[in-house]
Design a protein around this motif. Sequence first.
Motif, PDB file in Angstrom:
ATOM      1  N   UNK A  14       0.809  -1.216   0.000  1.00  0.00           N
ATOM      2  CA  UNK A  14       0.000   0.000   0.000  1.00  0.00           C
ATOM      3  C   UNK A  14       0.837   1.258   0.000  1.00  0.00           C
ATOM      4  N   UNK A  15       0.194   2.373   0.285  1.00  0.00           N
ATOM      5  CA  UNK A  15       0.848   3.692   0.211  1.00  0.00           C
ATOM      6  C   UNK A  15       1.190   4.242   1.586  1.00  0.00           C
ATOM      7  N   UNK A  74      -4.371   1.895   1.378  1.00  0.00           N
ATOM      8  CA  UNK A  74      -4.248   2.380  -0.001  1.00  0.00           C
ATOM      9  C   UNK A  74      -5.068   3.638  -0.142  1.00  0.00           C
ATOM     10  N   UNK A  75      -4.399   4.732  -0.417  1.00  0.00           N
ATOM     11  CA  UNK A  75      -5.112   5.992  -0.651  1.00  0.00           C
ATOM     12  C   UNK A  75      -5.488   6.056  -2.116  1.00  0.00           C
ATOM     13  N   UNK A  76      -6.778   6.174  -2.387  1.00  0.00           N
ATOM     14  CA  UNK A  76      -7.209   6.285  -3.781  1.00  0.00           C
ATOM     15  C   UNK A  76      -6.781   7.646  -4.332  1.00  0.00           C
ATOM     16  N   UNK A  84     -12.400   3.602  -6.738  1.00  0.00           N
ATOM     17  CA  UNK A  84     -11.683   3.514  -5.459  1.00  0.00           C
ATOM     18  C   UNK A  84     -10.959   2.171  -5.370  1.00  0.00           C
ATOM     19  N   UNK A  85      -9.734   2.196  -4.835  1.00  0.00           N
ATOM     20  CA  UNK A  85      -8.945   0.964  -4.740  1.00  0.00           C
ATOM     21  C   UNK A  85      -9.637  -0.067  -3.851  1.00  0.00           C
ATOM     22  N   UNK A  86     -10.121   0.394  -2.682  1.00  0.00           N
ATOM     23  CA  UNK A  86     -10.771  -0.540  -1.769  1.00  0.00           C
ATOM     24  C   UNK A  86     -12.031  -1.136  -2.381  1.00  0.00           C
ATOM     25  N   UNK A  87     -12.825  -0.276  -3.022  1.00  0.00           N
ATOM     26  CA  UNK A  87     -14.070  -0.791  -3.597  1.00  0.00           C
ATOM     27  C   UNK A  87     -13.789  -1.716  -4.771  1.00  0.00           C
ATOM     28  N   UNK A 265      -6.902   1.293   8.716  1.00  0.00           N
ATOM     29  CA  UNK A 265      -6.589   2.706   8.969  1.00  0.00           C
ATOM     30  C   UNK A 265      -6.066   3.366   7.692  1.00  0.00           C
ATOM     31  N   UNK A 266      -5.850   4.667   7.755  1.00  0.00           N
ATOM     32  CA  UNK A 266      -5.391   5.417   6.599  1.00  0.00           C
ATOM     33  C   UNK A 266      -3.902   5.249   6.342  1.00  0.00           C
TER      34      UNK A 266
END
Lengths: 337, 337
Positions: A14-15, A74-76, A84-87, A265-266
């Motif tokens: 992730x980022x 992962x921040x889109x 969105x990455x998560x979606x 978390x972010x």
Amino acid sequence: SSATDTIRATLFPGDGIGPEIAESVKQVFRTAEVPIEWEEHYVGDQVDPRTQSFLTWESLESVRRNRVGLKGPMATPIGKGHRSLNLTLRKELNLYANVRPCNSLPGYKTRYDDVNLITIRENTEGEYSGLEHQVVRGVVESLKIITRQASLRVAEYAFHYAKTHGRERVSAIHKANIMQKTDGLFLKCCREVAEKYPEIAYEEVVIDNCCMMLVKNPALFDVLVMPNLYGDIISDLCAGLIGGLGLTPSCNIGEGGIALAEAVHGSAPDIAGKNMANPTALLLSSVSMLRHLNLHDKADRIQDAILNTIAEGKYRTADLGGTSTTTDFTKAICDHL
Amino acid sequence: SSATDTIRATLFPGDGIGPEIAESVKQVFRTAEVPIEWEEHYVGDQVDPRTQSFLTWESLESVRRNRVGLKGPMATPIGKGHRSLNLTLRKELNLYANVRPCNSLPGYKTRYDDVNLITIRENTEGEYSGLEHQVVRGVVESLKIITRQASLRVAEYAFHYAKTHGRERVSAIHKANIMQKTDGLFLKCCREVAEKYPEIAYEEVVIDNCCMMLVKNPALFDVLVMPNLYGDIISDLCAGLIGGLGLTPSCNIGEGGIALAEAVHGSAPDIAGKNMANPTALLLSSVSMLRHLNLHDKADRIQDAILNTIAEGKYRTADLGGTSTTTDFTKAICDHL
Ligand SMILES: CC(C)[C@H](C(=O)O)[C@@H](O)C(=O)O
Ligand SMILES: CC(C)[C@H](C(=O)O)[C@@H](O)C(=O)O
């Protein structure tokens, strides 16, 4: 295959702080000699037309092939023309249940010391349908979709989870007094599944009342199952009870037994690269992943090492009021192994 | 008209414990010499075709005429062919904002001692549209409706409230990262209104994060404004922080300045008629009503008497761990006046 065969698992560092906390997991797994070989995938720097997002097709294929993975934040990227990455992950991998165990951490004080519950969130439909439109100027509507198939599937997961994890009760969370048809269908499905598990108690709790009870006395709850948005809200509320998203594991279950564990978390770009991030949520998520793989001995050892390190309180990252670096905290966990 | 002119107000004692706690309000108002004459209305025993509910047309007319009222708990009778009592009141009287001040009660211990916030809930649309249908077998949808008109109206109410009550910040609660059009419109309206109130700080908080922050540190919030369902959830969560719905006042504001204050707890049929009910929520709601009428002296005196009685702890009803009857607790409040 024996438990010591090597298992391939996908890793999305992730980022932001993602790569640092992923490093922490890799180190802990090496120290604990977990027989896992990581297949690392990063978020791409352009939209992959096959996924309509910055997630590459290859990375999704990797999870599909390995059937198990671990994901950092992962921040889109902001902008249009992509998802969105998560979606995208939830949709493409059909990750229908989001499972979050939520337990008070011994030695880490919050206002609550008796939280021991699991939230199970339907993760594919409901208010997340993406169906919205303007009816006339100044009037917009969005559609909440509830299906029998997805409701039965997540209810079945919740009851099965309760049964196989020594849990006693499943509470279905809803607002069927207002949304009689949608939430009503969700409840109907839960009731059908409940009938098949006479040894597990079943109750229905209206979401507003549930939130009030959770903040007054979280010990009232055991396993909670609910539609998408309620799960989003209540799982974060529950995380707050024990200290926040930095401490709570999460695992997404997909059709056909895929499991993608993740830190929810972010990506905390402000502290990225500073060796300050708390890897606990990703570490505990990796424990969930090991349990999914039935590697319970390794899971227990790692979980104990994490919890003991936090309980001792000598090594804590800044978010928990300490001054340890990510690497010191990780080393302390490894020393406990 | 001078402050000592008699004001007519509608009183819905409601069901269950309603009449007992309404009696408590009447007694406290008599003792404090509040210049209010009650016009009492009960829920009917059959559906009034003009309201499609057990609420009579006359009772709605009474609120419309008096423009101010107080309401105890009303249990909607089970069955088909009629509307929920609470929803009928909101629709027919166009009660567009539900306002709930939520303050820690000195002397009544919960896990939180620093709650001092106000939730302002849009009360007429959103997920409460009542629009739901089956698309095909096993697939149902419900519509969430957000309008510019209702969003501006409640946002305006929230900022005006903040300004006139010495509040510093308004937080708009939303899930616009998922419901970009509906919650996006709500936020757009809040931003427009925020521009007109440069002295009030404005922020936007995603609902899941808001719930986590509320349980970790409610002192972070001041005035919260939000669409209907989020308001339903968050106002109950906040009530939980200070001890429950038995302690929190609520007031509904309608088009044209109607104010209907209400106790939002249930009618507690199990203890009805036993002189055990806690009248605090209805009493504090009656204080909200007095403030709406600008009877601040009376409101202050009564509020102080209620809070002092609870703080002293000598007279408390069973729900707060005491053994006092409703009448003893009420008498203690009157003695403080
Ligand atoms: C980032 C957001 C889209 C996401 C959600 O709403 O599901 C997050 O809150 C979560 O819970 O994973
Ligand atoms: C009883 C129910 C319909 C109502 C609501 O959902 O609005 C209640 O929870 C409230 O907050 O007044």
